[in-house]
Design a protein around this motif. Structure first.
Motif, PDB file in Angstrom:
ATOM      1  N   TYR A   8       8.217  39.577  24.601  1.00  0.00           N
ATOM      2  CA  TYR A   8       8.562  40.811  25.301  1.00  0.00           C
ATOM      3  C   TYR A   8       7.522  41.210  26.341  1.00  0.00           C
ATOM      4  N   LYS A  58      13.405  37.986  22.800  1.00  0.00           N
ATOM      5  CA  LYS A  58      14.297  38.233  23.939  1.00  0.00           C
ATOM      6  C   LYS A  58      14.661  36.928  24.625  1.00  0.00           C
ATOM      7  N   GLU A  65      10.805  46.347  22.929  1.00  0.00           N
ATOM      8  CA  GLU A  65      10.021  46.726  24.106  1.00  0.00           C
ATOM      9  C   GLU A  65       9.439  48.135  23.970  1.00  0.00           C
ATOM     10  N   ASN A  80      18.058  41.805  26.012  1.00  0.00           N
ATOM     11  CA  ASN A  80      17.799  42.177  24.625  1.00  0.00           C
ATOM     12  C   ASN A  80      18.828  43.095  23.987  1.00  0.00           C
ATOM     13  N   ASP A  98       8.995  37.559  29.279  1.00  0.00           N
ATOM     14  CA  ASP A  98       9.648  38.577  30.096  1.00  0.00           C
ATOM     15  C   ASP A  98       8.709  39.124  31.172  1.00  0.00           C
TER      16      ASP A  98
END
Length: 522
Positions: A241, A131, A164, A135, A41
């Protein structure tokens, strides 16, 4: 022969044919390569293998030596939900009708067959953790084993928590729980299920496994050991993440860098002649307690100390994920699965670290659209950089092609598998992306869609009035043009110069023709 005997004989022969076909299909499926599908991410091409000599990413760099590293890979929208929906369906944002963080492709296209669903149909056992889709709206129907989590994150108080937002500061975590409760009381449909950020960074001296991405790396390795015992290939999707905000990473990765020696963005200013709707400033930073003074949509006003802290945190988070990747690939090898596994590592969009006077993503600039993409296929004999233009929407057909299964007819990308054998092939003429602006964030209160096209030299963007209900783009209101050969950082919009009007007309026509006419010629 009596009719009933002929019928029974026909049925028997038909059954034998079906059995033979089933056995053949099973044998074919069993021989197919596994797929390890790794998303990271907010990872921009900020890695050693992409030429950054400052960041510490030894495991990405080692993997790049046996993979094809795409240097001109582009997402279809520079924000999580639409980018990931596009990757996982093989469709572009105007087809999924996911243009922002709240969009849900499954509501818009209930019967769409996602990438893991398609592999399941062809004999694969599909598993996800981390993710993969956006998410807070995972598509659980896509996987045989959806949303696996490390055991310690499966407790009642953590099962619905956004990974997160995990900190090691218990007081901060408790405060975030209270904020969430207040948000949900006010609005049961609050975005991200009511979760909020706390601080922008956290350094905590603990083993990697005490952090979510480290723990799910351990779980992924355990899962690989279980999957190798199955008599069918697997599709394992693992979504890291970090380096998404907040930048929470073990202290040892922070200690890899001297904050005062980090190089800062060379262009901390808006592009010259940039239209007002083009820049997002620093949308996500406002969610962090320590950066509440950052206002939107003005250019982000951070002190040098704050800017250095954020860049330090981003780099530490990338180095943490790099260590997780190295451990995961080592586990793949130790399980004896490395010789027959397709490995894909991709970032869902870029991220600004002060470039254009801004932070985070959510623009059509190259810094937000260009992504890291590394692909290894069993038996691959060549590796290294590939400069051909590819798009994340191409991943679906490419993986089908690499695994030897049928490519669905509705794909809006194309398989780039041939580039793994010959990276110098004449390929796509352009990549197409888009990003919209709502009245909530535009200085003039307008709603616009920015349509982006990147060619081998130029980056052309049209901003049009946009109807978010119909998804139809209307009148042209602004144009951007950047010559990436002479201005790779996109600091000057040259669309308004008289000498470039023939080029603007040509690129406008190419954008209007669309992605269908940019595909590689067979």
């Amino acid at each position: 022969m009596p009719q009933y005997l002929r019928t029974r004989t026909a049925l028997f022969l038909c059954s034998l044919c079906l059995l033979a076909a089933t056995v053949h299909a099973q044998a074919t499926a069993a021989d197919r390569p596994n797929v390890l599908f790794i998303s990271v991410d907010d990872l921009r091409p900020e890695l050693g293998c992409y030429g950054n000599e400052e960041i510490k990413t030894p495991h990405f760099d080692a993997f790049s030596k046996r993979a094809t590293t795409f240097t001109q890979a582009y997402c279809q929208a520079a924000v999580c939900a639409p980018s990931r929906a596009s990757v996982m369906t093989g469709l572009r944002p105007d087809s999924t009708r996911v243009w922002d963080l709240r969009g849900n492709f499954r509501q818009n296209l209930p019967d769409v067959v996602t990438l893991p669903q398609h592999f399941h149909k062809h004999g694969y056992h599909t598993v996800s953790m981390g993710k993969i889709f956006h998410n807070h709206m995972p598509d659980r129907v896509s996987f045989d084993e959806p949303d696996l989590r490390p055991a310690k994150y499966m407790t009642a108080e953590l099962i619905d928590r956004e990974p997160e937002s995990f900190y090691h500061d218990d007081a901060l975590n408790a405060e975030l729980v209270r904020i969430r409760k207040r948000r949900l009381e006010k609005n049961p449909n609050a975005y991200a299920d009511g979760w909020a950020y706390g601080r922008s960074t956290e350094s905590f001296d603990a083993p990697d496994s005490e952090f979510y991405d480290g723990a799910q790396t351990d779980l992924a390795i355990q899962t690989l050991g279980r999957l190798k015992e199955k008599k069918q290939p697997f599709f394992l999707a693992l979504g890291y993440y970090r380096p998404h905000l907040p930048f929470v990473a073990p202290t040892k990765y922070w200690e890899l860098y001297d904050r005062d020696q980090l190089s800062m963005a060379s262009n901390p200013f808006l592009p010259k002649n940039s239209p007002v709707m083009a820049m997002n400033s620093a949308y996500e930073l406002k969610g962090c307690y320590d950066l509440e003074h950052v206002k939107h949509p003005s250019v982000a006003k951070l002190t040098e100390q704050e800017a250095r802290l954020l860049k330090h945190g981003y780099y530490a988070s990338v180095s943490f994920v790099d260590a997780c990747l190295g451990k995961l690939l080592k586990g793949l090898t130790e399980h004896g699965l490395d010789k027959n596994t397709i490995i894909v590592v991709w970032g869902d969009h870029g991220w600004k670290l002060g470039e254009h006077g801004s932070w985070c993503k959510q623009t059509n600039y190259d810094i937000d659209l260009r992504v890291p993409l590394l692909v290894h296929v069993p038996g691959q004999t060549s590796s290294g950089a590939c400069r051909a233009i590819v798009e994340l929407v191409d991943l679906y057909p490419t993986l089908c092609d690499a695994a030897g299964i049928a490519i669905p007819d509705n794909m809006e990308g194309t398989s780039f598998l041939p580039l793994l054998s010959d990276p110098e092939l004449n390929w796509k003429s352009a990549a197409f992306s888009q990003f919209h602006r709502s009245p909530r964030v535009t200085p003039d209160g307008g709603r616009y869609m920015g349509l982006s096209m990147v060619t081998s030299r130029y980056h052309y963007v049209q901003w049009r009035d946009w109807n978010h209900v119909t998804g139809v783009a209307g009148d042209l209101v602004a144009v951007e043009l950047y010559d990436q050969q002479v201005d790779p950082s996109e600091n000057t919009n040259i669309a308004g110069l008289d000498k470039h009007q023939p080029l603007v007309t040509k690129l406008s026509q190419q954008l209007h023709r669309g992605w269908q006419f940019a595909m590689p010629v067979e």
